[in-house]
Design an enzyme around this catalytic site. Structure first.
Site, PDB file in Angstrom:
ATOM      1  N   ILE A  94      -0.838  42.031 -28.952  1.00 26.42           N
ATOM      2  CA  ILE A  94      -1.047  41.742 -30.485  1.00 26.42           C
ATOM      3  C   ILE A  94       0.211  43.265 -30.385  1.00 26.42           C
ATOM      4  O   ILE A  94       0.983  43.149 -31.812  1.00 26.42           O
ATOM      5  CB  ILE A  94      -1.784  41.452 -31.448  1.00 26.42           C
ATOM      6  CG1 ILE A  94      -2.049  40.357 -31.447  1.00 26.42           C
ATOM      7  CG2 ILE A  94      -1.794  42.149 -33.327  1.00 26.42           C
ATOM      8  CD1 ILE A  94      -3.275  39.620 -31.771  1.00 26.42           C
ATOM      9  N   SER A 135      -7.872  42.325 -36.738  1.00 24.53           N
ATOM     10  CA  SER A 135      -8.771  41.931 -35.022  1.00 24.53           C
ATOM     11  C   SER A 135     -10.190  41.438 -35.076  1.00 24.53           C
ATOM     12  O   SER A 135     -10.486  40.175 -34.029  1.00 24.53           O
ATOM     13  CB  SER A 135      -9.174  43.657 -34.661  1.00 24.53           C
ATOM     14  OG  SER A 135      -9.421  44.350 -34.865  1.00 24.53           O
ATOM     15  N   ASP A 147      -9.225  40.365 -42.090  1.00 25.71           N
ATOM     16  CA  ASP A 147      -8.498  39.002 -41.685  1.00 25.71           C
ATOM     17  C   ASP A 147     -10.491  38.514 -41.081  1.00 25.71           C
ATOM     18  O   ASP A 147     -10.909  37.623 -41.259  1.00 25.71           O
ATOM     19  CB  ASP A 147      -7.839  38.732 -40.589  1.00 25.71           C
ATOM     20  CG  ASP A 147      -7.670  37.392 -40.609  1.00 25.71           C
ATOM     21  OD1 ASP A 147      -7.166  36.484 -41.540  1.00 25.71           O
ATOM     22  OD2 ASP A 147      -7.069  36.773 -39.743  1.00 25.71           O
ATOM     23  N   GLU A 156     -18.799  35.879 -40.819  1.00 25.66           N
ATOM     24  CA  GLU A 156     -17.843  34.604 -41.264  1.00 25.66           C
ATOM     25  C   GLU A 156     -19.205  32.898 -41.538  1.00 25.66           C
ATOM     26  O   GLU A 156     -19.433  32.063 -40.422  1.00 25.66           O
ATOM     27  CB  GLU A 156     -16.676  34.469 -40.234  1.00 25.66           C
ATOM     28  CG  GLU A 156     -15.864  35.782 -40.272  1.00 25.66           C
ATOM     29  CD  GLU A 156     -15.111  36.117 -39.125  1.00 25.66           C
ATOM     30  OE1 GLU A 156     -14.412  34.540 -38.910  1.00 25.66           O
ATOM     31  OE2 GLU A 156     -13.690  36.725 -39.078  1.00 25.66           O
ATOM     32  N   HIS A 170     -10.036  34.925 -41.987  1.00 28.29           N
ATOM     33  CA  HIS A 170     -10.059  34.130 -40.642  1.00 28.29           C
ATOM     34  C   HIS A 170      -8.616  33.669 -40.192  1.00 28.29           C
ATOM     35  O   HIS A 170      -8.774  32.312 -39.514  1.00 28.29           O
ATOM     36  CB  HIS A 170     -10.861  34.000 -39.501  1.00 28.29           C
ATOM     37  CG  HIS A 170     -10.833  34.945 -38.432  1.00 28.29           C
ATOM     38  ND1 HIS A 170     -12.491  34.693 -37.659  1.00 28.29           N
ATOM     39  CD2 HIS A 170     -10.430  35.056 -37.280  1.00 28.29           C
ATOM     40  CE1 HIS A 170     -12.091  35.689 -36.422  1.00 28.29           C
ATOM     41  NE2 HIS A 170     -10.007  35.286 -36.037  1.00 28.29           N
ATOM     42  N   ILE A 171      -7.151  33.817 -40.542  1.00 28.14           N
ATOM     43  CA  ILE A 171      -6.406  32.921 -40.808  1.00 28.14           C
ATOM     44  C   ILE A 171      -5.138  33.895 -39.580  1.00 28.14           C
ATOM     45  O   ILE A 171      -3.989  33.050 -39.948  1.00 28.14           O
ATOM     46  CB  ILE A 171      -5.809  33.038 -41.827  1.00 28.14           C
ATOM     47  CG1 ILE A 171      -5.466  33.746 -43.051  1.00 28.14           C
ATOM     48  CG2 ILE A 171      -6.237  31.376 -42.470  1.00 28.14           C
ATOM     49  CD1 ILE A 171      -3.809  33.503 -44.366  1.00 28.14           C
ATOM     50  N   GLY A 172      -5.170  34.935 -39.103  1.00 26.76           N
ATOM     51  CA  GLY A 172      -4.465  35.486 -38.568  1.00 26.76           C
ATOM     52  C   GLY A 172      -2.812  34.992 -37.481  1.00 26.76           C
ATOM     53  O   GLY A 172      -1.713  34.655 -37.469  1.00 26.76           O
TER      54      GLY A 172
HETATM   55  N1  LIG Z   1      -7.420  37.335 -36.821  1.00 27.29           N
HETATM   56  C1  LIG Z   1      -6.597  36.157 -35.985  1.00 27.29           C
HETATM   57  O1  LIG Z   1      -6.476  34.877 -36.265  1.00 27.29           O
HETATM   58  C2  LIG Z   1      -6.771  36.469 -34.321  1.00 27.29           C
HETATM   59  C3  LIG Z   1      -5.977  35.822 -33.529  1.00 27.29           C
HETATM   60  C4  LIG Z   1      -5.965  36.291 -32.322  1.00 27.29           C
HETATM   61  C5  LIG Z   1      -6.057  37.040 -31.958  1.00 27.29           C
HETATM   62  N2  LIG Z   1      -7.315  37.953 -32.435  1.00 27.29           N
HETATM   63  C6  LIG Z   1      -7.810  39.137 -32.231  1.00 27.29           C
HETATM   64  O2  LIG Z   1      -7.054  40.512 -32.137  1.00 27.29           O
HETATM   65  C7  LIG Z   1      -7.397  41.645 -30.820  1.00 27.29           C
HETATM   66  C8  LIG Z   1      -6.164  42.253 -30.344  1.00 27.29           C
HETATM   67  O3  LIG Z   1      -5.793  40.427 -29.702  1.00 27.29           O
HETATM   68  P1  LIG Z   1      -4.587  40.604 -28.357  1.00 27.29           P
HETATM   69  O4  LIG Z   1      -4.593  39.494 -27.742  1.00 27.29           O
HETATM   70  O5  LIG Z   1      -3.675  41.776 -28.900  1.00 27.29           O
HETATM   71  O6  LIG Z   1      -5.735  41.149 -27.276  1.00 27.29           O
HETATM   72  P2  LIG Z   1      -5.166  42.226 -25.867  1.00 27.29           P
HETATM   73  O7  LIG Z   1      -6.873  42.434 -24.856  1.00 27.29           O
HETATM   74  O8  LIG Z   1      -4.067  41.768 -25.392  1.00 27.29           O
HETATM   75  O9  LIG Z   1      -5.197  43.816 -26.332  1.00 27.29           O
HETATM   76  C9  LIG Z   1      -6.684  44.863 -26.837  1.00 27.29           C
HETATM   77  C10 LIG Z   1      -5.639  46.242 -26.968  1.00 27.29           C
HETATM   78  O10 LIG Z   1      -6.252  46.880 -26.965  1.00 27.29           O
HETATM   79  C11 LIG Z   1      -6.674  47.832 -25.945  1.00 27.29           C
HETATM   80  N3  LIG Z   1      -8.381  48.585 -26.916  1.00 27.29           N
HETATM   81  C12 LIG Z   1      -9.394  47.623 -26.442  1.00 27.29           C
HETATM   82  N4  LIG Z   1     -10.811  48.889 -26.953  1.00 27.29           N
HETATM   83  C13 LIG Z   1      -9.877  50.023 -27.980  1.00 27.29           C
HETATM   84  C14 LIG Z   1     -10.474  50.784 -28.300  1.00 27.29           C
HETATM   85  N5  LIG Z   1     -11.805  51.309 -29.059  1.00 27.29           N
HETATM   86  N6  LIG Z   1      -9.232  51.398 -28.830  1.00 27.29           N
HETATM   87  C15 LIG Z   1      -8.104  51.381 -28.163  1.00 27.29           C
HETATM   88  N7  LIG Z   1      -7.548  50.602 -27.871  1.00 27.29           N
HETATM   89  C16 LIG Z   1      -8.589  49.381 -27.233  1.00 27.29           C
HETATM   90  C17 LIG Z   1      -7.321  47.603 -24.399  1.00 27.29           C
HETATM   91  O11 LIG Z   1      -6.665  48.260 -23.938  1.00 27.29           O
HETATM   92  C18 LIG Z   1      -5.463  46.448 -25.235  1.00 27.29           C
HETATM   93  O12 LIG Z   1      -5.135  46.724 -25.217  1.00 27.29           O
HETATM   94  C19 LIG Z   1      -8.300  40.850 -30.235  1.00 27.29           C
HETATM   95  O13 LIG Z   1      -9.815  41.375 -31.076  1.00 27.29           O
HETATM   96  C20 LIG Z   1      -8.323  39.382 -30.444  1.00 27.29           C
HETATM   97  O14 LIG Z   1      -9.919  38.632 -30.537  1.00 27.29           O
HETATM   98  C21 LIG Z   1      -7.427  37.861 -34.051  1.00 27.29           C
END
Ligand SMILES: NC(=O)c1ccc[n+]([C@@H]2O[C@H](COP(=O)([O-])OP(=O)(O)OC[C@H]3O[C@@H](n4cnc5c(N)ncnc54)[C@H](O)[C@@H]3O)[C@@H](O)[C@H]2O)c1
Length: 413
Positions: free
Chosen positions: A152, A229, A254, A259, A282-284
């Site tokens: 993301i 996140s 979000d 929740e 939580h609709i991201g």
């Molecule tokens: N709101 C929503 O509906 C929704 C939808 C999809 C994903 N998400 C959440 O979004 C987040 C990101 O998703 P993604 O697919 O990009 O994940 P990803 O695993 O591809 O990326 C996460 C990144 O965060 C880094 N990271 C971890 N801890 C860290 C810290 N303390 N400081 C700095 N960097 C750190 C990791 O090295 C990695 O590069 C996840 O938590 C996921 O669950 C939310």
């Protein structure tokens, strides 16, 4: 005909992909509890779920025919992945099929907050006309600080630059800076640089409470904060204080530590009622496009596993990316102990098998060896492979042999 059971309103595209692959597909709207699931899994080899169905060890033990689980969502906490791997049940999820949806929501919120749109909107609904430009900015030329530069974070980086934003990021892992984005050596450096700070870190336990009063204080006066996140990474009481004091000019959230389970359940949060704060349930990742993409991706992975043995992007067994072989294929999930490959090859050699190709991958306690065979001079190899002490699950693809396999995976009950 093999049977697939899809729960929780999985996208219809998944149904047609599995039907085209020859499965008899049963769909159900809701989730099932443990005993209902055990009953429903009778004779089922593929299970599709979303986040509300728990697949426990008890369920797995009661379903020896189950070969694969498709989690039509991102998270897989609802599945006992280890127990599944130990029984040769391969699990797939959709790791980045809603990435773009999250990015678009974040961008919309960054613009809305920078323009103080929520306040103007609320006032006008209350009948107050306030055309002032005070505190409203363009995002062009402002600095976006992305914490967590994964799927993301990187996509947001590219799109935000296209809007004319400067992008800085911080990630605990080594990451390639895309386009003109700048890597920050520390989180503190990012907080002092960015006009907008947005969190996209993963859900590892070490991230619990990683962002609180100290980090908000370090952010620039009048800056904006987003968390799409995980709920548990932020101290929302501290965010509330920073907004009330005016240090943080706006926020979009979000995800929350607690929740509500279903529509209509009460929602409690320190952030309710604050000015220039956008709260979303939580609709991201919740768009029709993302749902369709998840349906296509996960059903495709399950289909490929059943037809070619490919475990590419499985979350619980060794990953092998395989195309259909055109010859006979023996796919063996086994306990990862020394000597398995030698034993497999000895059995195949004893039966005059002509090996065309062989791939092995291991992951923790599980090994996966796939052998392509163009001919055998003597039948019976599969029975011997199936009875090896290390065998978890043996599958014969492309009809090399038509003999009966031993029933169920050879794991302790
Ligand atoms: N709101 C929503 O509906 C929704 C939808 C999809 C994903 N998400 C959440 O979004 C987040 C990101 O998703 P993604 O697919 O990009 O994940 P990803 O695993 O591809 O990326 C996460 C990144 O965060 C880094 N990271 C971890 N801890 C860290 C810290 N303390 N400081 C700095 N960097 C750190 C990791 O090295 C990695 O590069 C996840 O938590 C996921 O669950 C939310």
């Amino acid at each position: 005909m093999q049977r697939a059971l899809l729960l929780e309103n999985v996208h219809p595209l998944a149904v047609s992909i599995l039907q085209s692959a020859g499965f008899e597909v049963e769909t159900r709207k809701g989730a099932l509890d443990e005993s209902e699931l055990i009953e429903a899994l009778e004779g089922v080899s593929i299970l599709g779920i979303r986040s509300k169905t728990n697949v426990t060890e008890r369920v797995l033990r009661a379903a020896p025919q189950l070969e694969a689980i498709g989690a039509f969502c991102i998270g897989t906490n609802q599945i006992d992945l280890q127990a599944a791997a130990a029984r040769g049940v391969v699990v797939f999820n959709a790791p980045f099929q809603n990435t773009r949806s999250v990015v678009e929501l974040a961008l919309a919120e960054i613009i809305a907050l920078t323009r103080r749109m929520t306040e103007k909107d609320r006032m006008l609904h209350d009948g107050v006309w306030d055309k002032s430009a005070n505190g409203a900015h363009e995002v062009r030329g402002r600095t976006l600080g992305i914490v967590g530069y994964g799927n993301i974070g990187t996509q947001l980086s590219i799109v935000a630059e296209n809007l004319g934003m400067r992008v800085v990021f911080y990630d605990t892992a080594e990451k390639l800076a895309l386009s003109n984005a700048h890597r920050m050596d520390t989180l503190e450096e990012l907080l002092e640089t960015a006009d907008v700070v947005t969190l996209h870190v993963d859900g590892r336990s070490g991230n619990a409470g990683m962002f609180g009063a100290k980090q908000f204080a370090r952010m620039r006066e009048g800056s904006i904060f987003l968390n799409l996140s995980r709920g548990f990474v932020v101290d929302y009481a501290a965010l509330r204080e920073s907004i009330i004091s005016g240090h943080i000019a706006g926020a979009a959230v979000d995800v929350f530590p607690h929740e509500p389970k279903t529509k209509g359940d009460a929602f409690e949060s320190d952030l309710r009622g604050l000015p220039n704060v956008i709260l979303t349930p939580h609709i991201g990742g919740s768009t029709e496009e993302a749902q369709e993409s998840i349906g296509r991706f996960v059903a495709g992975k399950v289909r490929d596993y059943t037809t070619s043995g490919s475990t590419e992007l499985s979350v619980n067994v060794p990953n092998l990316q395989l195309a259909p072989s055109g010859v006979g294929r023996v796919a063996l999930l086994h306990r990862n102990v020394p000597g398995v490959l030698a034993e497999v090859n000895r059995i195949l050699a004893d039966h005059g098998a002509n090996i065309e190709g062989q791939l092995l991958a291991t992951r923790g306690e599980i090994g996966y060896v796939v052998t392509d065979i163009s001919a055998v001079t003597e039948r019976g190899a599969s029975k011997k492979l199936g009875r090896m002490e290390t065998t978890i699950r043996l599958r014969l693809l492309d009809d090399l042999e038509h003999e009966e396999l031993p029933q169920g995976p050879a794991v302790p009950a």
